[in-house]
Motif scaffolding. Structure first.
Motif, PDB file in Angstrom:
ATOM      1  N   CYS A  17      42.673  20.870  56.903  1.00 15.26           N
ATOM      2  CA  CYS A  17      41.829  20.034  56.035  1.00 15.26           C
ATOM      3  C   CYS A  17      41.873  18.566  56.451  1.00 15.26           C
ATOM      4  O   CYS A  17      40.916  17.827  56.242  1.00 15.26           O
ATOM      5  N   VAL A  18      42.970  18.152  57.040  1.00 11.77           N
ATOM      6  CA  VAL A  18      43.092  16.774  57.504  1.00 11.77           C
ATOM      7  C   VAL A  18      42.466  16.610  58.898  1.00 11.77           C
ATOM      8  O   VAL A  18      41.863  15.579  59.199  1.00 11.77           O
ATOM      9  N   ALA A  19      42.542  17.625  59.747  1.00 10.09           N
ATOM     10  CA  ALA A  19      42.126  17.495  61.143  1.00 10.09           C
ATOM     11  C   ALA A  19      40.643  17.767  61.369  1.00 10.09           C
ATOM     12  O   ALA A  19      40.038  17.177  62.259  1.00 10.09           O
ATOM     13  N   ILE A  20      40.040  18.645  60.600  1.00 10.28           N
ATOM     14  CA  ILE A  20      38.654  19.044  60.866  1.00 10.28           C
ATOM     15  C   ILE A  20      37.639  17.943  60.542  1.00 10.28           C
ATOM     16  O   ILE A  20      36.735  17.702  61.354  1.00 10.28           O
ATOM     17  N   PRO A  21      37.694  17.256  59.422  1.00  7.64           N
ATOM     18  CA  PRO A  21      36.679  16.222  59.151  1.00  7.64           C
ATOM     19  C   PRO A  21      36.561  15.140  60.216  1.00  7.64           C
ATOM     20  O   PRO A  21      35.434  14.776  60.573  1.00  7.64           O
ATOM     21  N   PRO A  22      37.650  14.629  60.793  1.00 10.95           N
ATOM     22  CA  PRO A  22      37.466  13.646  61.867  1.00 10.95           C
ATOM     23  C   PRO A  22      36.742  14.218  63.084  1.00 10.95           C
ATOM     24  O   PRO A  22      36.014  13.500  63.764  1.00 10.95           O
ATOM     25  N   CYS A  23      36.922  15.504  63.364  1.00 11.12           N
ATOM     26  CA  CYS A  23      36.199  16.122  64.483  1.00 11.12           C
ATOM     27  C   CYS A  23      34.704  16.116  64.212  1.00 11.12           C
ATOM     28  O   CYS A  23      33.906  15.798  65.099  1.00 11.12           O
ATOM     29  N   TRP A  24      34.309  16.465  63.001  1.00 12.11           N
ATOM     30  CA  TRP A  24      32.891  16.424  62.637  1.00 12.11           C
ATOM     31  C   TRP A  24      32.370  14.992  62.658  1.00 12.11           C
ATOM     32  O   TRP A  24      31.237  14.742  63.089  1.00 12.11           O
ATOM     33  N   LEU A  25      33.189  14.070  62.187  1.00 13.08           N
ATOM     34  CA  LEU A  25      32.788  12.671  62.189  1.00 13.08           C
ATOM     35  C   LEU A  25      32.589  12.159  63.617  1.00 13.08           C
ATOM     36  O   LEU A  25      31.628  11.444  63.900  1.00 13.08           O
ATOM     37  N   GLN A  26      33.472  12.543  64.532  1.00 10.50           N
ATOM     38  CA  GLN A  26      33.342  12.138  65.928  1.00 10.50           C
ATOM     39  C   GLN A  26      32.064  12.717  66.533  1.00 10.50           C
ATOM     40  O   GLN A  26      31.357  12.037  67.278  1.00 10.50           O
ATOM     41  N   LEU A  27      31.749  13.955  66.198  1.00 14.81           N
ATOM     42  CA  LEU A  27      30.510  14.566  66.679  1.00 14.81           C
ATOM     43  C   LEU A  27      29.295  13.818  66.139  1.00 14.81           C
ATOM     44  O   LEU A  27      28.339  13.545  66.868  1.00 14.81           O
ATOM     45  N   LEU A  28      29.348  13.446  64.882  1.00 16.15           N
ATOM     46  CA  LEU A  28      28.258  12.694  64.270  1.00 16.15           C
ATOM     47  C   LEU A  28      28.100  11.317  64.915  1.00 16.15           C
ATOM     48  O   LEU A  28      26.985  10.890  65.224  1.00 16.15           O
TER      49      LEU A  28
END
Length: 66
Positions: A17-28
């Motif tokens: 839950c902590v690691a996945i949102p930054p990955c999506w944010l980086q993709l965005l």
């Protein structure tokens, strides 16, 4: 043994839950940067086209007299 496994699973879920949102944010952010570059290139090409089409680059008579 069950309390240890449940603790490990809770820790894993929390880490995901902590690691996945930054990955999506980086993709965005990467996608937005690509769009910005495309828009900047388009604007530069359009400005260049307008300049070639509408700006008079011929030498004026007053400049020749100098």
């Amino acid at each position: 043994m069950a309390p240890g496994i449940s603790g490990a699973l809770i820790t894993t879920v929390t880490a995901l839950c902590v690691a996945i949102p930054p990955c999506w944010l980086q993709l965005l952010v990467t996608s937005i940067r690509g769009i910005i570059v495309e828009m900047d290139n388009f604007a530069a090409e359009l400005a260049s086209e307008f300049e070639h089409k509408y700006v008079d680059h011929s030498v004026r008579e007053t400049e020749l007299r100098r």
